[in-house]
Each structure stands twice: as C-alpha cells, then as structure tokens.
Design a protein around this motif. Sequence first.
Motif, PDB file in Angstrom:
ATOM      1  N   VAL A  51      16.935  62.638  44.689  1.00  0.00           N
ATOM      2  CA  VAL A  51      15.985  62.304  45.655  1.00  0.00           C
ATOM      3  C   VAL A  51      14.537  60.794  45.596  1.00  0.00           C
ATOM      4  O   VAL A  51      15.122  60.832  43.964  1.00  0.00           O
ATOM      5  CB  VAL A  51      14.835  63.592  45.729  1.00  0.00           C
ATOM      6  N   GLU A  52      14.546  59.769  46.275  1.00  0.00           N
ATOM      7  CA  GLU A  52      13.673  58.502  46.459  1.00  0.00           C
ATOM      8  C   GLU A  52      12.401  59.311  45.990  1.00  0.00           C
ATOM      9  O   GLU A  52      12.155  59.858  46.771  1.00  0.00           O
ATOM     10  CB  GLU A  52      14.071  58.353  47.338  1.00  0.00           C
ATOM     11  N   PRO A  53      11.347  58.835  44.651  1.00  0.00           N
ATOM     12  CA  PRO A  53      10.571  58.977  44.564  1.00  0.00           C
ATOM     13  C   PRO A  53       9.554  58.510  45.624  1.00  0.00           C
ATOM     14  O   PRO A  53       8.629  59.484  45.614  1.00  0.00           O
ATOM     15  CB  PRO A  53      10.555  59.187  43.240  1.00  0.00           C
ATOM     16  N   GLU A  54       9.500  57.446  46.121  1.00  0.00           N
ATOM     17  CA  GLU A  54       8.525  56.955  46.885  1.00  0.00           C
ATOM     18  C   GLU A  54       8.971  57.369  48.161  1.00  0.00           C
ATOM     19  O   GLU A  54       7.677  57.742  49.264  1.00  0.00           O
ATOM     20  CB  GLU A  54       8.623  55.680  47.010  1.00  0.00           C
ATOM     21  N   THR A  55       9.485  58.162  48.241  1.00  0.00           N
ATOM     22  CA  THR A  55       9.209  58.415  49.789  1.00  0.00           C
ATOM     23  C   THR A  55      10.139  60.338  50.258  1.00  0.00           C
ATOM     24  O   THR A  55      10.236  60.397  51.353  1.00  0.00           O
ATOM     25  CB  THR A  55      10.870  58.014  50.948  1.00  0.00           C
ATOM     26  N   ASP A  56      10.499  60.921  48.805  1.00  0.00           N
ATOM     27  CA  ASP A  56      10.584  62.480  48.559  1.00  0.00           C
ATOM     28  C   ASP A  56      11.966  62.496  49.440  1.00  0.00           C
ATOM     29  O   ASP A  56      12.227  63.490  49.863  1.00  0.00           O
ATOM     30  CB  ASP A  56       9.386  63.185  49.504  1.00  0.00           C
ATOM     31  N   LEU A  57      12.975  61.628  49.647  1.00  0.00           N
ATOM     32  CA  LEU A  57      13.949  61.713  50.755  1.00  0.00           C
ATOM     33  C   LEU A  57      15.378  62.006  49.470  1.00  0.00           C
ATOM     34  O   LEU A  57      15.325  61.237  49.250  1.00  0.00           O
ATOM     35  CB  LEU A  57      14.196  60.299  51.655  1.00  0.00           C
ATOM     36  N   PHE A  58      16.301  62.923  50.573  1.00  0.00           N
ATOM     37  CA  PHE A  58      16.597  63.450  49.272  1.00  0.00           C
ATOM     38  C   PHE A  58      18.105  62.426  50.275  1.00  0.00           C
ATOM     39  O   PHE A  58      18.372  62.587  51.198  1.00  0.00           O
ATOM     40  CB  PHE A  58      17.035  64.788  49.267  1.00  0.00           C
ATOM     41  N   GLN A  59      18.691  62.324  49.184  1.00  0.00           N
ATOM     42  CA  GLN A  59      20.342  61.383  50.013  1.00  0.00           C
ATOM     43  C   GLN A  59      21.436  61.399  48.608  1.00  0.00           C
ATOM     44  O   GLN A  59      20.942  61.730  47.702  1.00  0.00           O
ATOM     45  CB  GLN A  59      19.786  59.751  49.738  1.00  0.00           C
ATOM     46  N   VAL A  60      22.214  61.398  49.305  1.00  0.00           N
ATOM     47  CA  VAL A  60      23.598  61.762  48.957  1.00  0.00           C
ATOM     48  C   VAL A  60      24.499  60.541  49.085  1.00  0.00           C
ATOM     49  O   VAL A  60      24.535  59.682  49.753  1.00  0.00           O
ATOM     50  CB  VAL A  60      24.445  62.862  49.373  1.00  0.00           C
ATOM     51  N   VAL A  61      25.116  59.671  48.340  1.00  0.00           N
ATOM     52  CA  VAL A  61      25.690  58.586  48.741  1.00  0.00           C
ATOM     53  C   VAL A  61      27.244  58.399  47.656  1.00  0.00           C
ATOM     54  O   VAL A  61      27.692  59.023  46.560  1.00  0.00           O
ATOM     55  CB  VAL A  61      25.075  57.053  48.175  1.00  0.00           C
ATOM     56  N   GLY A  62      28.409  58.470  48.957  1.00  0.00           N
ATOM     57  CA  GLY A  62      29.668  58.335  48.385  1.00  0.00           C
ATOM     58  C   GLY A  62      30.176  56.992  47.872  1.00  0.00           C
ATOM     59  O   GLY A  62      29.812  56.696  49.057  1.00  0.00           O
ATOM     60  N   ARG A  63      30.999  56.367  46.844  1.00  0.00           N
ATOM     61  CA  ARG A  63      31.790  55.348  46.797  1.00  0.00           C
ATOM     62  C   ARG A  63      32.931  54.764  46.253  1.00  0.00           C
ATOM     63  O   ARG A  63      33.650  55.599  45.988  1.00  0.00           O
ATOM     64  CB  ARG A  63      30.673  54.204  45.418  1.00  0.00           C
ATOM     65  N   SER A  64      33.657  54.440  47.628  1.00  0.00           N
ATOM     66  CA  SER A  64      34.929  54.143  47.327  1.00  0.00           C
ATOM     67  C   SER A  64      35.408  53.234  46.091  1.00  0.00           C
ATOM     68  O   SER A  64      34.212  51.840  46.201  1.00  0.00           O
ATOM     69  CB  SER A  64      35.574  53.566  48.603  1.00  0.00           C
ATOM     70  N   PRO A  65      36.317  53.228  45.437  1.00  0.00           N
ATOM     71  CA  PRO A  65      35.937  52.521  44.414  1.00  0.00           C
ATOM     72  C   PRO A  65      37.220  52.263  44.576  1.00  0.00           C
ATOM     73  O   PRO A  65      37.092  50.381  44.257  1.00  0.00           O
ATOM     74  CB  PRO A  65      36.774  53.402  43.266  1.00  0.00           C
ATOM     75  N   LEU A  66      37.893  51.425  45.729  1.00  0.00           N
ATOM     76  CA  LEU A  66      38.770  50.505  46.199  1.00  0.00           C
ATOM     77  C   LEU A  66      37.666  49.325  47.352  1.00  0.00           C
ATOM     78  O   LEU A  66      37.165  49.686  48.036  1.00  0.00           O
ATOM     79  CB  LEU A  66      39.682  50.874  47.536  1.00  0.00           C
TER      80      LEU A  66
END
Length: 106
Positions: free
Chosen positions: A44-59
């Motif tokens: 959760v971004e504290p300043e916006t209360d926005l819940f986010q999920v980020v997936g990163r590729s190692p490639l």
Amino acid sequence: MSAAYEELVELLDERGIGYSTSDGQAVRLDLRGQVAVYRITAGVEPETDLFQVVGRSPLLVPEGCRSAAAETVARANYGLRLGKFELDFADGEVRFRVSPTRVGVG
C-alpha cells in the motif's frame, strides 16, 4: 500498518507462501515460472492508500530490441481491463502493475 497490508500478510501466512518485508508497507516474494523467477512486490502506498502489485521479469530487453518490445507491450495492454505492462526504456526492465482497489473501498 494498513488493514489491506495486514490482510495480505495473513493470506500469505495461511497459504504458507514465503515472503520478505522490511518496512511494514510492502511484501516481496519470488514466483518461479517456466522461464524464470519473477519478483513480486505487493503493498500500500501510504500517501495515496493505493494497493499495488508489481511483477518484475528478471529478463531485460536488449537496447536494440526495445522499440519492438514497446510495440508488443502496447498491443498486450490494449483491452486490458485491469493492470498494465510497462517497459523501462532506460534499462529494458519489463513489469506488470495492477492496482485492484483502494484501501477501504470495495
């Protein structure tokens, strides 16, 4: 600590999914796919209360292929109702970001 963060940690614990956290705002975990291990960050971004999920590729996309990869990302994003693919032109990182809800909504 937000209620959404606490629920996420509880869900991961219940399912026996390993994760790490350093700030009480986000969890990090690695998921093994057929091609690679993907780093997932959820919080959760504290300043916006926005819940986010980020997936990163190692490639990483090689520099000479980034324009073609950007077109692929644009085509993949077309019509997505939730989430988006991103390509960082500076280093070639590809990630998927989704913000399913705001804290306290839904």
